[in-house]
Structure formats: C-alpha cells, structure tokens
Design an enzyme around this catalytic site. Structure first.
Site, short mmCIF file in Angstrom:
data_model
loop_
_atom_site.label_atom_id
_atom_site.label_comp_id
_atom_site.label_asym_id
_atom_site.label_seq_id
_atom_site.Cartn_x
_atom_site.Cartn_y
_atom_site.Cartn_z
N ARG A 81 -20.81 -13.69 -27.39
CA ARG A 81 -21.61 -13.83 -28.61
C ARG A 81 -22.25 -12.50 -29.05
O ARG A 81 -23.33 -12.48 -29.64
CB ARG A 81 -22.72 -14.88 -28.44
CG ARG A 81 -22.21 -16.29 -28.27
CD ARG A 81 -21.41 -16.77 -29.49
NE ARG A 81 -20.87 -18.07 -29.21
CZ ARG A 81 -19.68 -18.25 -28.61
NH1 ARG A 81 -18.92 -17.22 -28.27
NH2 ARG A 81 -19.24 -19.46 -28.36
N SER A 105 -24.56 -24.17 -32.96
CA SER A 105 -25.40 -24.15 -31.74
C SER A 105 -26.58 -23.21 -31.98
O SER A 105 -26.37 -22.05 -32.35
CB SER A 105 -24.60 -23.64 -30.55
OG SER A 105 -23.57 -24.55 -30.27
N GLU A 120 -29.15 -18.27 -31.22
CA GLU A 120 -27.87 -17.67 -31.63
C GLU A 120 -27.89 -17.21 -33.09
O GLU A 120 -27.37 -16.13 -33.39
CB GLU A 120 -26.75 -18.72 -31.41
CG GLU A 120 -25.37 -18.13 -31.50
CD GLU A 120 -24.29 -19.15 -31.20
OE1 GLU A 120 -24.23 -19.66 -30.07
OE2 GLU A 120 -23.51 -19.45 -32.10
C1 FAD Z 1 -21.38 -26.65 -37.86
C2 FAD Z 1 -21.28 -25.26 -37.27
C3 FAD Z 1 -20.47 -25.03 -36.17
C4 FAD Z 1 -20.35 -23.75 -35.61
N1 FAD Z 1 -19.55 -23.57 -34.53
C5 FAD Z 1 -19.44 -22.35 -33.96
C6 FAD Z 1 -18.62 -22.15 -32.80
O1 FAD Z 1 -17.97 -23.06 -32.31
N2 FAD Z 1 -18.56 -20.91 -32.27
C7 FAD Z 1 -19.25 -19.85 -32.80
O2 FAD Z 1 -19.14 -18.74 -32.26
N3 FAD Z 1 -20.02 -20.01 -33.89
C8 FAD Z 1 -20.15 -21.22 -34.48
N4 FAD Z 1 -20.95 -21.40 -35.58
C9 FAD Z 1 -21.71 -20.26 -36.11
C10 FAD Z 1 -21.02 -19.56 -37.32
O3 FAD Z 1 -20.13 -20.42 -37.96
C11 FAD Z 1 -20.27 -18.30 -36.93
O4 FAD Z 1 -21.14 -17.40 -36.29
C12 FAD Z 1 -19.65 -17.61 -38.16
O5 FAD Z 1 -18.75 -16.62 -37.75
C13 FAD Z 1 -20.67 -16.95 -39.06
O6 FAD Z 1 -19.98 -16.42 -40.18
P1 FAD Z 1 -20.64 -16.40 -41.60
O7 FAD Z 1 -19.65 -15.78 -42.52
O8 FAD Z 1 -21.14 -17.73 -41.99
O9 FAD Z 1 -21.84 -15.39 -41.35
P2 FAD Z 1 -23.33 -15.48 -41.91
O10 FAD Z 1 -24.01 -16.67 -41.34
O11 FAD Z 1 -23.34 -15.32 -43.39
O12 FAD Z 1 -23.95 -14.16 -41.24
C14 FAD Z 1 -24.13 -14.10 -39.85
C15 FAD Z 1 -24.34 -12.63 -39.45
O13 FAD Z 1 -23.13 -11.92 -39.72
C16 FAD Z 1 -23.39 -10.85 -40.62
N5 FAD Z 1 -22.23 -10.74 -41.50
C17 FAD Z 1 -21.57 -11.74 -42.14
N6 FAD Z 1 -20.55 -11.24 -42.85
C18 FAD Z 1 -20.57 -9.89 -42.67
C19 FAD Z 1 -19.80 -8.79 -43.16
N7 FAD Z 1 -18.78 -8.97 -43.99
N8 FAD Z 1 -20.15 -7.54 -42.77
C20 FAD Z 1 -21.20 -7.33 -41.93
N9 FAD Z 1 -21.96 -8.30 -41.43
C21 FAD Z 1 -21.65 -9.58 -41.81
C22 FAD Z 1 -24.66 -11.24 -41.37
O14 FAD Z 1 -25.33 -10.08 -41.87
C23 FAD Z 1 -25.43 -11.94 -40.28
O15 FAD Z 1 -26.07 -10.97 -39.48
C24 FAD Z 1 -21.09 -22.68 -36.16
C25 FAD Z 1 -21.91 -22.90 -37.28
C26 FAD Z 1 -22.01 -24.18 -37.82
C27 FAD Z 1 -22.88 -24.41 -39.02
#
Ligand code: FAD
Length: 352
Positions: free
Chosen positions: A168, A245, A346
């Site tokens: 992570r 999570s 997380e």
């Molecule tokens: C229902 C649910 C289930 C999930 N299951 C999992 C799982 O099984 N495993 C897991 O690891 N995670 C899980 N997650 C967490 C999440 O989906 C992941 O961490 C996902 O990769 C976040 O991506 P995002 O584009 O939504 O990022 P955001 O939530 O928009 O941002 C998260 C972080 O990433 C940074 N970021 C995003 N895009 C960029 C970019 N282009 N450049 C630089 N920084 C960036 C943001 O600044 C922030 O710091 C889950 C979330 C939910 C709601």
C-alpha cells in the site's frame, strides 16, 4: 483548459463527504496538465490531484487551492506493442477507469490484473498506493509510470524500481508525495497466462470446478466476491458509499506479533495473520476492529461501518467528513486500548 471556481468535491468521491474546491479543472491532455500546474504555481495555490475519488476523505472546509482532475484517456493497442515471451505492453491514460482497463485486458486474454477486477478509481491512482487485492498488486505488472515532475518542471518516465513499491505504498504517497502528476501507466501483462488463484476466497469459489478457470471466469468471481462484501460500487447499495478499506492491515515485527498472539490466546482467540517479508506478520485489521466491539453495521450518527465489511467506513446518507473522522478516531482508540495496535488509515485526508 477551463478553470472553474467553487466546485463541490463530495460528488466526485465515493465516500461523498467534504466541501468545495476554490478552483477546479478537468484535464484531458498532458499540455493542459502543465498549463494548470503553472496556473497554480504562479498564483501560489496549493495543488491537489484527484483521480476517481475512491481513496480520499475531503475535509468539510474543502480545498483552498486548485484541484486537478486527471481525465487523460486512451489504452494503446497491444497488438502494436507485443514483446517476446507473450508479454503485452499496455500504455494506459491516467484518467481511464481502472476496471475498464482490467475488462479490456481480460477480454484480450492477458493475465496479470484479473484479481484486481472491480476496484474503483482511475488508472493514475493505482501506482499511488500500489493497489492490491486477492493476491495481486499493480506493482507486479507496472513497467513504468509517465508523470509530470512538478519539482523539475518536466515530464519523466519512472521505471518500476524508481517507484519504490511496497504494501500500500510507493514514492507517490511517501517520500515524493505531491511531487508527481501521473499521466500514463505502462503495464506488462502476459497473453494466455493463467489466472492467479492464490487467495482462499477464490480457491473456495472454484473448489468444485473440474477445469481451471479462465481469466474471464476469475474476473467474474472476483467481482462477485467483492459485491458480497460491499467492495464493488453498485448503484443503490448504501454499503459501498465508502473509501474501501479504511485501515491498512498492520505489519508487526516478531516480538510485537508474539505479544499480540498471546493476548489473543488469553481470551481464547486465534488472530488471523500472514507471514510478511523480513520475519514480519501481517495482521487482519478487520479482525482487530471486530474484536474491539465494532461489528458490521455499527452506526455513529451519519457515519457507520458497512453491513458487509468491518473495514469499510460508510457515509450512511448525509454524513460530513467530521462524522467519518469521529468514527475513525473511535475505532483507532478502541483497537489501541484492547490490542495495543495503532491502526493506520488507508485513504488520503485532503484539506485537514
Ligand atoms: C468500494 C471500494 C473498494 C476498494 N477496494 C480496493 C482494493 O481492493 N484494493 C486497493 O488497493 N484499494 C481499494 N480501494 C481504494 C481505491 O479504489 C484505490 O486506492 C484507487 O486506486 C484510488 O484511485 P483513485 O483514482 O480513485 O484515486 P483518488 O482517490 O482520486 O486519489 C487517491 C490518491 O492518489 C492520488 N492520485 C490520484 N490520481 C493521481 C494522478 N493521476 N497523479 C498523481 N496522484 C494521483 C491523489 O492525489 C490521492 O493522493 C477501494 C475503494 C473503494 C471505494
């Protein structure tokens, strides 16, 4: 590039809490990203990069500077990029929905990300916390990350070793936090490769199958398992109004683990754990939460715990960020008091 003002951020996140961005821009091209970064720099505005909003808790006061939503699309045709050994190189825009990419990879019979099916968010978000589930992590397949380096003001391609991937974690959420805007991610998958079936949940799912499952069957199984745990975004399911999570599984050294296991044994309990690197043990955060008096469905005002998963804190309807943080604090204190372990959140806290 259009810069909007006073834009509500809650609807752009899966937890749906938090205030507004003073400035906001949605960017589809690399030159727009550079232009927007310049806009923030010349005005001294703090910058926050938003992907799919699935791993963030936005503060009720919102963000005082510029929020950039990265919407760069495009999945390059793997045919043109076929490498030796059935390896297929995919170059994917940071704004592509992660699960759309997984679906496409599986449809093209390419292995390596099938267990990561159904994770919400953008491709650009996946390297940040080295997304993982059901025995796979994106760092297993990431070849390199293309990013705008805000410190050096140039576009760079970071090969996998430079990304510092761990459980992570990566340089993007630790040592080099806020330095890079991820533009594209390059993945190396294996055409015709067998699906990964390391996890007990998946093995149980296929226990009665006479033939090994295909990539598509594995993807479908993962999505089904995720749905049953509220870990798939399904419209109308209140249990998925979450950030996934909320706590990481703690990784403990041998002595600390031994103490914890003894404490559990004195209560007639056996704590689930997995061996981790360097003689460490990864402990189930969900188990700690549930054995500290917080059951699935627990409610604290407008915030609560999912009915399907003890680690998912949910917005029960009209929660504020402060409600979610209050519940997080309560759980952290409860677990610390009973088990002596500090749970680490997380999601990323924005504007606090
Ligand atoms: C229902 C649910 C289930 C999930 N299951 C999992 C799982 O099984 N495993 C897991 O690891 N995670 C899980 N997650 C967490 C999440 O989906 C992941 O961490 C996902 O990769 C976040 O991506 P995002 O584009 O939504 O990022 P955001 O939530 O928009 O941002 C998260 C972080 O990433 C940074 N970021 C995003 N895009 C960029 C970019 N282009 N450049 C630089 N920084 C960036 C943001 O600044 C922030 O710091 C889950 C979330 C939910 C709601």
């Amino acid at each position: 590039m259009t810069i909007q003002e006073d834009v509500p951020l809650a609807p752009l996140t899966t937890l749906q809490v938090g205030g507004r961005a003073r400035y906001f821009a949605e960017l589809r091209r690399e030159d727009e990203v550079r232009e927007a970064a310049h806009f923030a720099k010349t005005r001294g505005l703090p910058l926050f990069v938003l992907g799919g909003g699935s791993n963030v808790v936005i503060a009720d006061c919102g963000w005082p500077g510029l929020v950039l939503r990265i919407a760069i699309g495009g999945i390059t045709s793997p045919r043109a990029k076929e490498a030796p050994g059935n390896a297929v190189l995919f170059s994917v825009g940071a704004g592509v929905h992660w699960d759309d990419f997984v679906a496409q990879a599986v449809a093209q019979n390419c292995a390596g990300v099938e267990c990561l099916s159904g994770i919400p968010g953008s491709v650009g978000g996946t390297p940040v916390q080295n997304v993982g589930a059901y025995g796979q992590e994106v760092s297993d397949t990431i070849e390199s990350v293309r990013a705008l380096d805000l410190k050096e003001d140039r576009i760079v391609v970071l090969p996998k070793p430079a990304c510092g991937f761990r459980y992570r974690a990566s340089i993007f959420n630790s040592t080099e936090r806020s330095r890079y805007i991820i533009l594209r991610v390059n993945y190396r998958l294996k055409r015709g490769g067998a699906p990964s079936l390391k996890y007990a949940d998946l093995q149980r799912h296929f226990a009665r199958s006479k033939t090994p499952p295909s990539l598509a069957e594995t993807r479908a199984a993962v999505r089904e398992i995720r749905r049953s745990k509220g870990m798939l975004i399904v419209p109308g399911d209140d249990d998925c109004r979450s950030a996934g999570s909320f706590f990481k599984n703690p990784v403990l050294g041998f002595e600390q683990f031994k103490g914890l296991a003894e404490r559990a044994a004195s209560k007639g309990l056996d704590i689930p754990s997995y061996a981790a690197l360097d003689a460490q043990h990864k402990i189930s955060a969900a188990w700690l939460v549930e054995h500290s008096g917080f059951s699935k469905g627990y409610a604290r005002g407008a915030a609560g715990i999912s009915h399907k998963h003890a680690l998912a804190l949910i917005n029960r309807g009209d929660a504020k960020a402060s409600d979610v943080v209050g519940l997080k604090d309560e759980i952290q204190s409860g677990v610390q008091e009973i088990w002596g372990v500090r749970l680490e959140p997380e999601p990323v806290f924005v504007g606090f």
